[in-house]
Design a protein around this motif. Structure first.
Motif, PDB file in Angstrom:
ATOM      1  N   PHE A 154       0.828  -1.212   0.000  1.00  8.27           N
ATOM      2  CA  PHE A 154       0.000   0.000   0.000  1.00  8.27           C
ATOM      3  C   PHE A 154       0.857   1.255   0.000  1.00  8.27           C
ATOM      4  CE2 PHE A 154      -2.541   3.303   2.168  1.00  8.27           C
ATOM      5  CZ  PHE A 154      -3.581   3.399   1.248  1.00  8.27           C
ATOM      6  N   VAL A 155       1.924   1.297   0.812  1.00 12.62           N
ATOM      7  CA  VAL A 155       2.795   2.472   0.810  1.00 12.62           C
ATOM      8  C   VAL A 155       3.436   2.646  -0.558  1.00 12.62           C
ATOM      9  CG1 VAL A 155       4.888   3.494   1.788  1.00 12.62           C
ATOM     10  CG2 VAL A 155       3.226   2.403   3.290  1.00 12.62           C
ATOM     11  N   ALA A 156       3.867   1.545  -1.167  1.00 12.94           N
ATOM     12  CA  ALA A 156       4.463   1.625  -2.507  1.00 12.94           C
ATOM     13  C   ALA A 156       3.441   2.138  -3.518  1.00 12.94           C
ATOM     14  CB  ALA A 156       4.982   0.244  -2.924  1.00 12.94           C
ATOM     15  N   SER A 157       2.200   1.674  -3.399  1.00 12.27           N
ATOM     16  CA  SER A 157       1.152   2.118  -4.309  1.00 12.27           C
ATOM     17  C   SER A 157       0.822   3.594  -4.101  1.00 12.27           C
ATOM     18  CB  SER A 157      -0.098   1.257  -4.099  1.00 12.27           C
ATOM     19  OG  SER A 157      -1.123   1.614  -5.000  1.00 12.27           O
ATOM     20  N   CYS A 158       0.807   4.030  -2.847  1.00 14.71           N
ATOM     21  CA  CYS A 158       0.560   5.446  -2.540  1.00 14.71           C
ATOM     22  C   CYS A 158       1.616   6.336  -3.186  1.00 14.71           C
ATOM     23  CB  CYS A 158       0.560   5.668  -1.032  1.00 14.71           C
ATOM     24  SG  CYS A 158      -0.906   5.068  -0.178  1.00 14.71           S
ATOM     25  N   ALA A 159       2.874   5.896  -3.125  1.00 18.58           N
ATOM     26  CA  ALA A 159       3.952   6.698  -3.690  1.00 18.58           C
ATOM     27  C   ALA A 159       3.824   6.826  -5.201  1.00 18.58           C
ATOM     28  CB  ALA A 159       5.302   6.094  -3.314  1.00 18.58           C
TER      29      ALA A 159
END
Length: 637
Positions: A154-159
């Motif tokens: 999720f953090v990777a997708s947010c970035a």
């Protein structure tokens, strides 16, 4: 060094020492520049942090780093909205509960009381004001809690959605080191690569691809590491003798990496023993100082007498083979206080208390009980007379623990039933269906493993990753869980000059081709049967021909998949169709090649490899290949 570096550090080459030295040098030479070192486990992080006090040096596990890094993001309105965009369908499906799952319905009932009835997606969305890392293997969807894996993705997708997030990394750190890169989630590798690409910040990956444990997306992983420079290097092997290092170099078969033995002793020549009865061969070779390595976890825990315990633990969501803390790792953790399973930590802690009490270390027993009152319960320890009462209470508990007829449940019930100030709360284990099998395991199986882990004489290749032993006997055998194709390795090695690059390249290529084929077919082949297959037969056949044509120049593909494709194209059917686009043949070959190397790398001075005869089709060809690798062959041709 270039800014994007991949440093391969084989077992025994002092990787942790090298990283420590680099971090210390950085803190002295660039005291005001921030460095981030990301490791895989808390133990590795603690080891690297030792003797480093600079506030500009940050050493952390990836989950700890990302949970801190994302803390401010998780309260941002846009990020919370994006969470519901990503997980909205899963939340709606859980609310609907079309399968009428009892546990989901019980959960929904609690949320109806809390949020309102009827429970709707809008009510859930309005109730979540911020996200958080729930430190569990599953999401807490209605509350915005992210699991181990989803925190990373999720953090990777947010970035990717909000690229300004990347600049928070590149602006803060001047160097990022990722330890054990081979087991790092591809989302994490991509996150750092995207964040630091084109910036002045250096990104260095350290690890050993031969020791990769966890499955990843092979196509993406290969694409990502291709972005890094891999310096040609000669490394010192501080572990093994010259004879063993010579074999390791030949197996590795990579001109970019050569190991030089630190040992001045040549040692005995490593031996291979072909045997129709491998267990008997091991018994003849091994002595009390020998570490016995097996591919099968079941072989290890069966030999210890704790197979039922291992099987029950690995069936829990947190401790499956590809989980963050697989059962074998949990059960063999030498420090009971660091066991990553709360229940096993409690049981090992009780055995530790029993041992200290037996040795007369009453002070240690009391201090341990006080330090872990949440786990063991709160014992009354105010006046001298309390010691006698404590002794009585512990004797009652230890009597149950020593009873051959006791199971884990008996011990837990005894612990929670002791007449103490506050009894231990073990209701979660006794009432949860997840623990039904585990609590019925005989307690003596726990005791055997508790004793074994302090002086292990058996292991899997990755069971005590990185550790070494003077004398090693490695049983090279095929396994189906995990998939390890030793027979395929011994059949193909005489024909091909295998190395890690060629095998990983083929895995990455097949991963991409198979994924594209399955997307073009549009149905899950694994779910087809005789009745449903005809509707998809034409599409499957077209993709089978296309795949075979695209890979026709790959001799290894033909060796691994040729018979499957020929059988299907000659007579299309559901049985052969299900085998067409599976990665297990190449994964099994790659795993066996890795594990053969890693098993050999664990030996310091004496190495014996036992190969069951059933694993070899052409013993003459395989014997000759093993001699070329540097082994003395016993029982071969």
């Amino acid at each position: 060094m270039n800014k994007m570096q991949l440093i391969n550090a084989p077992a025994g080459s002092g990787k942790s020492t090298e990283i420590k030295r680099l971090v210390r040098e950085w803190s002295v030479e660039r005291p005001l520049d921030r460095l981030l070192c990301v490791t895989y486990t808390n133990r590795a992080a603690d080891e690297l942090k030792a003797d480093i006090s600079s506030p500009y040096i940050e050493v952390s596990t990836i989950h700890s780093f990302l949970s801190r890094f994302a803390q401010s993001l998780f309260s941002a309105r846009e990020i919370v909205a994006y969470y519901f965009e990503i997980y909205g369908d899963a939340i709606k499906g859980r609310i609907e509960n079309a399968d009428e799952n009892r546990k989901i319905e019980e959960s929904n009932a609690r949320y109806r009381e809390e949020l309102g009835d009827p429970l709707t997606f809008e009510l859930v969305r309005e109730s979540v004001e911020f996200l958080y890392y729930n430190e569990r293997p599953f999401n807490t969807l209605y509350r915005g809690g992210l699991s181990h894996a989803d925190l990373l993705s999720f953090v990777a997708s947010c970035a990717k959605r909000y690229p300004n997030i990347y600049r928070r990394v590149s602006a803060k750190y001047r160097r990022v080191i990722i330890d054990e890169y081979q087991d790092t989630d591809v989302n994490v590798l991509e996150f750092f690569l995207n964040a630091l690409h084109g910036s002045d910040t250096e990104l260095h990956l350290y690890g050993d691809r031969m020791q990769q444990i966890y499955k990843t997306d092979p196509e993406r992983f290969q694409d990502l590491i291709n972005a890094f420079d891999v310096p040609r290097r000669e490394v010192v092997n501080y572990r093994s003798t010259k004879a063993i290092v010579s074999v390791l170099n030949t197996i590795y078969n990579d001109e970019s990496l050569r190991q030089v033995a630190d040992s001045k002793v040549y040692g005995t020549v490593p031996r291979v023993h072909f045997s129709a009865t491998p267990d008997d061969a091991v018994d003849q070779i091994a002595d009390t100082d020998t570490l016995i390595l097996s591919v099968h976890n079941s072989s290890i825990f069966s030999a210890i007498g704790s197979l039922e315990l291992f099987n029950a633990l690995k069936d829990l969501p947190d401790h499956g083979y590809n989980s963050r803390y697989p059962a074998a790792t949990v059960l063999t953790e030498p420090d009971w206080e660091k066991v990553p399973s709360p229940l096993l930590r409690l049981l090992y802690g009780l055995l530790n208390l029993e041992g200290e009490h037996t040795r007369g270390h009453i002070g240690t027993v009391i201090s341990t009980l006080r330090a872990y009152s949440k786990e063991f319960g709160e014992f009354t320890l105010h006046v001298h007379e309390d010691k006698a009462l404590l002794a009585t209470q512990l004797d009652e508990l230890f009597e149950v623990m020593r009873d051959d007829n006791s199971n884990v449940k008996d011990v837990l019930e005894m612990l929670s039933g002791l007449p103490v100030t506050r009894a231990a709360d073990v209701s979660g284990y006794l009432e949860s269906e997840d623990y039904d099998a585990l609590i019925l395991v005989p307690f003596q199986q726990v005791r055997r493993l508790f004793d074994f882990r302090l002086s292990p004489t058996r292991s899997t290749q990755h069971g005590v990753k990185g550790e070494s032993h003077e004398k090693v006997v490695f049983v090279a055998e095929t396994s189906y869980s995990p998939v390890v194709g030793m027979k395929t390795l011994f059949d193909l090695w005489p024909k091909y000059e295998l190395n890690l690059d060629s095998l990983e390249e083929l895995l990455g290529k097949l991963s991409g081709v198979f994924r594209s084929a399955k997307e073009a077919i549009g149905v899950d082949i694994a779910k087809l049967n005789k009745e449903t297959f005809p509707a998809s037969a034409e599409a499957i056949t077209a993709q089978a021909r296309s795949t075979a044509d695209a890979l026709s120049e790959s001799e290894l593909f033909i060796e691994l998949y040729g018979a499957t494709y020929q059988a299907y194209l000659k007579k299309p059917g559901v049985t052969h169709a299900k085998k067409l686009f599976k990665l297990s043949p190449i994964e099994g070959l790659l795993a066996s090649y890795r594990l053969f190397y890693v098993g050999c790398s664990r030996a310091k001075s004496e190495l014996d490899v036992v190969i069951p005869l059933k694993e070899v089709s052409d013993i003459k060809a395989t014997s000759e290949k093993l001699r070329k690798l540097g082994f003395e062959v016993i029982g071969g041709a």
